[in-house]
Design an enzyme around this catalytic site. Structure first.
Site, mmCIF file in Angstrom:
data_model
loop_
_atom_site.group_PDB
_atom_site.id
_atom_site.type_symbol
_atom_site.label_atom_id
_atom_site.label_comp_id
_atom_site.label_asym_id
_atom_site.label_seq_id
_atom_site.Cartn_x
_atom_site.Cartn_y
_atom_site.Cartn_z
ATOM 1 N N HIS A 130 0.817 -1.220 0.000
ATOM 2 C CA HIS A 130 0.000 0.000 0.000
ATOM 3 C C HIS A 130 0.852 1.273 0.000
ATOM 4 O O HIS A 130 0.346 2.358 -0.274
ATOM 5 C CB HIS A 130 -1.006 -0.003 1.162
ATOM 6 C CG HIS A 130 -0.422 0.286 2.509
ATOM 7 N ND1 HIS A 130 -0.140 -0.697 3.431
ATOM 8 C CD2 HIS A 130 -0.073 1.458 3.108
ATOM 9 C CE1 HIS A 130 0.341 -0.143 4.532
ATOM 10 N NE2 HIS A 130 0.396 1.169 4.358
ATOM 11 N N ASP A 160 0.102 -7.480 1.327
ATOM 12 C CA ASP A 160 0.529 -6.100 1.579
ATOM 13 C C ASP A 160 2.051 -6.001 1.609
ATOM 14 O O ASP A 160 2.630 -5.335 2.479
ATOM 15 C CB ASP A 160 -0.065 -5.548 2.873
ATOM 16 C CG ASP A 160 0.108 -4.016 2.976
ATOM 17 O OD1 ASP A 160 0.256 -3.377 1.904
ATOM 18 O OD2 ASP A 160 0.105 -3.484 4.091
ATOM 19 N N SER A 233 4.530 2.586 7.808
ATOM 20 C CA SER A 233 4.232 1.408 6.998
ATOM 21 C C SER A 233 5.440 0.971 6.185
ATOM 22 O O SER A 233 6.093 1.778 5.537
ATOM 23 C CB SER A 233 3.069 1.716 6.047
ATOM 24 O OG SER A 233 1.881 1.942 6.761
#
Length: 377
Positions: A130, A160, A233
């Site tokens: 992402h 992911d 992230s």
């Protein structure tokens, strides 16, 4: 004259007392913080001793130095050591949001950023899917602030995870840990780029709060209370040895929610990297079965019923060739019990298209086995 830090001297005294009050046979095993060692222990006149050199290698967070007739034992700042060790392997990732993205805003600069981990010295980096899926003109900034253009090599949104590459050698790859040695309560540090790109390589401290968390997602996660914010992230979650045990992925956010971050376990990261390097993508075994999770599984309640129910079978899928019907319950795959869709997806990481497996199914309270060959979607 010997100078020994009093606090750490207690450790030596405990070991000495332990050794002198017990009779040990050859091959004695010493346990320090639960970890077993058998070397460096000697028996002299019926008593057991451990060498300073061996003790130094066994005690994490302790420095033992010898000089002439002096022995110094000192505590180390474990957190700063971990951050110093791992930071050269952590990168900031920045780029512009594609106009095709639903998040694109004509009134803003559309700059987005995240974090990545170097896993090969020749410029291969793992991050979240992402972070880079809608990013164009990807730029990687190393810990020394030098920037390099990057290209997307592989991506899988279900896991992911994504692999990007920069043309730069001589980098310091991170050390990956062993998921079997990770336990609830272990101290961990999260490193990343929270909120602002100017804050890259920020570190936060916490513990492993939970293992095997699915939270209605396709795969399992590690739970941590180390602060993970927007921009973290793709960054690493590391143990006190400086080993990466997870890739930070998402957090629960909202009123009344505190310190609930989730990381992709390192075994899943290793699986993805292996697939990316072999095939350039994740090659999943496919049957075309759609499962319905029980209410107990969805809410994380104790599950007394075995198996997961077949909700539907996709048209023209490999499953239609086999004796599988809607409302059948899948009990196990090659002897491994399956009680949720997450269990099924995790088990499928062991297989490739074309592999064969034995399914145990239940229909009308009758169990039976079938052998299936996985296809590829």
């Amino acid at each position: 004259m010997k100078r020994i830090n009093i606090a750490k001297c207690v450790v030596l005294l405990l070991i000495f007392a332990f050794c002198t009050t017990n009779t040990f046979a050859a091959g004695t095993t010493l346990r320090i913080n639960g970890q077993e060692f058998s070397s460096g222990i000697k028996t002299i006149e019926g008593k057991q001793y451990i060498s300073v050199d061996a003790l130094s290698s066994y005690l994490e967070g302790v420095s033992i130095t010898q000089e002439n007739n002096s022995i110094d034992i000192n505590s180390l700042n474990r957190i700063s050591n971990v951050v110093s060790k791992v930071s050269p392997s952590v990168v900031g990732i920045i780029g512009k949001l594609k106009e095709s993205s639903y998040e694109y805003d004509e009134t803003s600069d559309n700059i987005i950023f995240g974090t990545g981990v170097i896993y090969r010295s020749n410029g291969y980096i793992i991050t979240n899917a992402h972070v880079v899926k809608d990013m164009e003109s990807i730029v990687v900034v190393l810990s020394n602030s030098k920037a390099y253009k990057a290209r997307l090599k592989a991506i899988d949104e279900d896991l992911d995870l994504a692999e990007i590459k920069i043309d730069k050698g001589g980098l310091q790859p991170a050390t990956f840990g062993d998921i079997s040695k990770v336990a609830v309560g272990d101290e961990v540090v999260a490193i990343g780029t929270p909120l602002s790109f100017g804050l890259r390589n920020s570190a936060t401290r916490g513990i492993i709060s939970g293992m095997n968390r699915s939270e209605n997602r396709q795969y399992r996660f590690l739970q941590t209370d180390a602060a993970i914010n927007s921009g973290n992230s793709g960054g690493p979650l590391v143990n006190m040895k400086g080993e990466v045990v997870g890739i930070n992925s998402w957090v629960y956010a909202g009123i009344g929610v505190q310190s609930m971050g989730f990381s992709i376990p390192i075994d899943t990261v290793k699986y993805a990297i292996d697939q990316f390097e072999r095939f350039g993508k994740i090659r999943r075994p496919y049957l075309g079965l759609v499962f319905s999770d029980s209410i107990t599984s969805l809410y994380g309640l104790p599950n007394t019923a075995e198996g997961v129910t077949v909700k539907s079978i996709e048209k023209n899928s490999p499953a239609q060739k086999y004796n599988i019907k809607v409302d059948d319950r899948l009990i196990s795959i090659n002897g491994v019990k399956i009680n949720s869709t997450t269990d099924y997806n995790e088990e499928m990481k062991k297989y490739l298209p074309g592999d064969i497996a034995e399914f145990k199914l239940q229909r009308d309270n009758r169990e039976f086995n079938i052998t299936v060959t996985f296809g590829e979607k």
